[in-house]
Scaffold this active site. Structure first.
Site: not given
Ligand SMILES: NC(=O)N[C@@H](CC(=O)O)C(=O)O
Ligand SMILES: [Zn+2]
Ligand SMILES: [Zn+2]
Length: 344
Positions: A13, A15, A99, A136, A174, A247
């Site tokens: 997971h 970003h 997702k 999510h 998460h 995450d």
């Molecule tokens: N986890 C978070 O607080 N933020 C994530 C999005 C997500 O995974 O929910 C993001 O893209 O910033």
């Molecule tokens: Zn995330």
């Molecule tokens: Zn998320």
């Protein structure tokens, strides 16, 4: 113990964002992980296979020369996603999952699914195509307390989804509560969960006690200590349906140090060092490899990595910030010491 050698881990997971900031964070993940599931919540979101493939090319181009890091792409489900698009995603060979963001649940989820009843044909298609669903898991009802949104999602939606789609692999992303851990433990072999380093290391006091600390604000929001303990138990238990997903969610510092700061904690600078800290504090360093390097690959039906990652015992201080394109990003644990360090 002074050295730790484990099968190279994967991040299930992650970003990476886009544009010039992407290279700054991608190289940090690529240093540690063999593969990562790349989240599709860009602006605009990746709703088609073509968009996911183009993003994959941009990620590969942003990686350091010679990197063997493999991005595994995901499709962002909306009310309008078609079963055809899901078949196309599967056929591409580059999209590893879809997702589900309930619309409004988190960062860049505005285009997410507004009514879960609408996505039945998509879930059927994913089940047919053997494409996992990543969730999510929080309800968005403004009347539900933010600390209860994950539990409410289980009761109102996830329970039924697991029952109605018995062949669909679902990753409850998460997880943050004891109830989520219990739900996954009691669930079928098609249900798994990722756990972040911040939810293993911190409880909600980190955000709110002694001053408001926006860099600990993420979604789902950090919970009470008893929940952190339950997550630590699950991660270190050796249970094969709990695995690593950082995450890591970088935002420019000023977007978090703000009257309305956005959600997301950045951990790619020291992901494995942070997990090692959590596992060592729990007396379970010997369970780190299975959680980080075996369980995720096994659940996704992918081969485990063949090469190794080495960490050595070395105390170092997490920098105050890292470059993030024209901005800077404040890392999880900024200014705090860590006792393990990944070796190049
Ligand atoms: N986890 C978070 O607080 N933020 C994530 C999005 C997500 O995974 O929910 C993001 O893209 O910033
Ligand atoms: Zn995330
Ligand atoms: Zn998320």
């Amino acid at each position: 113990m002074q050295n730790l050698e484990i099968t190279r881990p994967d991040d299930w997971h992650l970003h990476l964002r886009d544009g010039e900031a992407m290279a700054d964070v991608a190289r940090l993940s690529a240093r540690q992980f063999g593969r990562a599931i790349i989240m599709p919540n860009l602006k605009p979101p990746l709703v088609t296979t073509d968009q996911a493939l183009a993003y994959r090319d941009r990620i590969l181009a942003a990686l350091p020369e010679g990197s063997r890091f493999r991005p595994l792409m995901t499709l962002y489900l909306t009310d309008k996603t078609t079963p055809d698009e899901i078949a196309k995603a599967k056929a591409s060979g580059a999209v590893a999952a879809c997702k589900l963001y309930p619309a409004g649940a988190t960062t860049n989820s505005e285009n997410g699914v507004t009514d879960l009843a609408r996505i039945t044909p998509m879930l059927e298609a994913m089940q047919r195509e053997h494409l996992p669903l990543l969730v999510h898991g929080e309800v968005t009802d403004p009347d539900v307390d933010i600390f209860d949104r994950e539990l409410r999602f289980i009761e109102s939606h996830l329970q039924a989804m697991v029952a109605d789609f018995p062949e669909l692999r679902i990753v409850f992303e998460h997880v943050t509560t004891a109830e989520a851990v219990d739900f996954v433990r009691a669930g079928p072999s098609t249900l798994a969960a990722t756990i972040t380093p911040h939810h293993l290391l911190y409880n909600r006091n980190a955000i709110l006690a002694g001053g408001i600390r926006p860099h600990f604000y993420c979604l789902p929001v950090l919970k009470r200590e008893r929940h952190r303990q339950a997550l630590l138990d699950a991660a270190t238990s050796g249970h094969p349906r709990f695995f690593l997903g950082t995450d890591s969610a970088p935002h420019p510092a000023q977007a978090k140090e703000n009257a309305c700061g956005c959600a997301g904690a950045f951990s790619a600078h020291a992901a494995m060092e942070l997990y090692a800290k959590a596992f060592e504090e729990a007396g379970a360093l010997d369970r780190l490899e299975a959680f980080a390097s075996h369980h995720g690959a096994d659940f996704y039906g992918m081969p485990r990595n063949l090469d190794k990652l080495r960490l050595r015992r070395e105390t170092w201080e997490v920098p105050a910030d890292y470059p993030f394109g024209a901005d800077r990003v404040v890392p999880l644990g900024a200014g705090e010491p860590l006792d393990w360090r990944v070796r190049d």
